[in-house]
Write an enzyme that holds these catalytic residues in place. Structure first.
Site, PDB file in Angstrom:
ATOM      1  N   CYS A   1       0.821  -1.212   0.000  1.00 33.69           N
ATOM      2  CA  CYS A   1       0.000   0.000   0.000  1.00 33.69           C
ATOM      3  C   CYS A   1       0.855   1.262   0.000  1.00 33.69           C
ATOM      4  CB  CYS A   1      -0.952  -0.022   1.186  1.00 33.69           C
ATOM      5  SG  CYS A   1      -2.209  -1.287   1.047  1.00 33.69           S
TER       6      CYS A   1
ATOM      7  N   TYR B   1      21.491  -6.631  -3.267  1.00 29.59           N
ATOM      8  CA  TYR B   1      20.615  -5.643  -2.639  1.00 29.59           C
ATOM      9  C   TYR B   1      19.141  -5.927  -2.938  1.00 29.59           C
ATOM     10  CZ  TYR B   1      25.164  -3.611  -2.118  1.00 29.59           C
ATOM     11  OH  TYR B   1      26.485  -3.440  -1.812  1.00 29.59           O
TER      12      TYR B   1
END
Length: 424
Positions: free
Chosen positions: A353, A382
């Site tokens: 969200c 990463y």
């Protein structure tokens, strides 16, 4: 696309994406999605490229654990003879568990080392502390004296060399939080030489990450060499020169020859070190693991909002934050090719969200539909190491392809795993 022409182990065999010969769709069916897939074969190749580039130079490859800290990966890198560049006590514990034979090849970097971390590294007998401030040096001396140990140290000097990269991963300028100003280094080394429990053994430098030009590396190393020569005249005989890491890759579709790139990098560093007696430490991370890995995700839904088309995948920014954090580019390719699909432009996003939860914006691909599998390439570095549990989402599974076999190196988390440390 053939494996011989690609810097990545993810290539098409007919209409199916494979990783080092293993069918990616079959992996998604077996282990579910989102799923991180890595090639151990590609990792070995990259380590060999670096070793070949610096053949004849006294050196140690210290893999940067922060790039990807999976125990299964560290175990294999240790077996290849690599050392490790760590930045926390937690990363030290990962090395200790996965590759205990390599602890003596560990260098400890980072601007905020705590006393307990120093104690753990002193007890473990690591190769070197890369000290980043005078206050850290004083505390390290105290901890070494308290434990009856000697801390081998290098000062991480800031050479004030500009490297063209994202500002979040540039670290070599005077306004950055890292290191000690190179102009002050002789004074700090003089203090280090007087401190009980401290043995100055080297100089360290790291100017940033994802740097594609070799000139900044050479310029920084030249300043380090000059500093070491001055210190040797002062009677401080340093042996180790830590050139750091940061050598970049190609995330897009442009031609990239990793072996040739390593040779250019090695040539630049060799030219600076010619006639100079020192042990070279290298700290590659991204170069070794980024292109060896991909994040495989399944399309949940597609939708049209006005002029915008959205493709919603089951992976999200908590699984791979680089696009949200850096606006980083990752190639996104279908796991199964379908020549009948038209080209389509869409934002490829996750379920989290946040409007920043995207992998690509206005990206043109073959039209993606619900149920399709796609791979986000060059996600080995990463990706999982920056993953979070935001929105109470579990971490993906991780699999390693090694000599044609699939090894599960991290099972998919369960919701129960997320609540183990919480009290209520």
């Amino acid at each position: 696309m053939s494996s011989s022409a690609s810097p990545r182990p993810f290539v098409y065999d007919g209409d199916r994406l494979v990783c080092s010969g293993v069918d990616v769709a079959a992996l998604a069916d077996e282990f579910g999605t989102p799923l991180y897939v890595y090639s151990a074969d590609a990792v070995r190749e990259r380590v060999a490229m670096i070793a070949n580039g610096f053949a004849g130079v006294d050196h140690t490859i210290c893999y940067a654990v922060k790039a990807n800290s999976a125990l299964g990966l560290l175990k294999r890198l240790g077996a290849l003879g690599c050392g490790f560049d760590i930045v926390s006590g937690g990363e030290l514990e990962r090395v200790r568990r996965a590759a205990p034979e390599a602890v003596s090849r560990v260098v400890f970097s980072g601007v905020g080392k705590q006393a307990w971390e120093m104690d753990a590294a002193l007890e473990a007998g690591i190769l070197q502390f890369n000290v980043e401030s005078e206050a850290e040096l004083e505390l390290l001396a105290e901890r070494a004296q308290a434990l009856g140990k000697t801390a081998r140290v290098a000062l991480r000097v800031n050479p004030d060399v500009f490297a063209e990269t994202h500002p979040y991963i540039s670290t070599g300028m005077s306004e950055h939080k890292f290191g000690i100003a190179i102009a002050r280094a002789r004074q700090v080394y003089a203090r280090a030489a007087q401190l009980e429990g401290i043995e100055p053994t080297g100089v360290s430098v790291h100017i940033g990450s994802q740097i594609r030009s070799v000139e900044p590396f050479a310029a920084a190393l030249q300043r380090v060499r000059e500093l070491v020569e001055e210190l040797r005249k002062d009677g401080i005989n340093l042996r180790n020169v830590d050139a750091g890491g940061g050598f970049g890759i190609e995330y897009g579709t442009a031609a990239f020859d990793p072996a040739a790139s390593v040779q250019q990098y090695a040539k630049a560093l060799r030219s600076v070190l010619e006639g100079f007696d020192a042990h070279l430490l290298l700290e590659p991370g991204r170069f070794i693991i980024a292109q060896a890995g991909a994040l495989v995700t399944r399309v949940l839904y597609t939708k049209q909002n006005g002029a915008k088309r959205f493709v919603i995948a089951d992976a999200a920014m908590n699984d791979l934050i680089r696009p949200a954090l850096y606006k980083a580019h990752h190639e996104i390719v279908p796991v199964l090719l379908d020549a009948s699909r038209p080209a389509s432009k869409a934002d490829i996003v996750g379920p989290v969200c946040e409007s920043g939860d995207f992998f690509a914006q206005d990206r043109e691909t073959a039209e993606l539909r619900s149920g399709d599998l796609v791979a986000l390439l060059d996600a080995g570095a990463y990706g999982m190491s920056l993953a979070s549990h935001y929105n109470t989402r579990v971490h993906p599974a991780e699999v390693l392809i090694e000599d044609g076999k699939t090894v599960l190196i991290r099972r998919r988390e369960t919701l129960d795993d997320l609540f183990v440390a919480e009290l209520y």
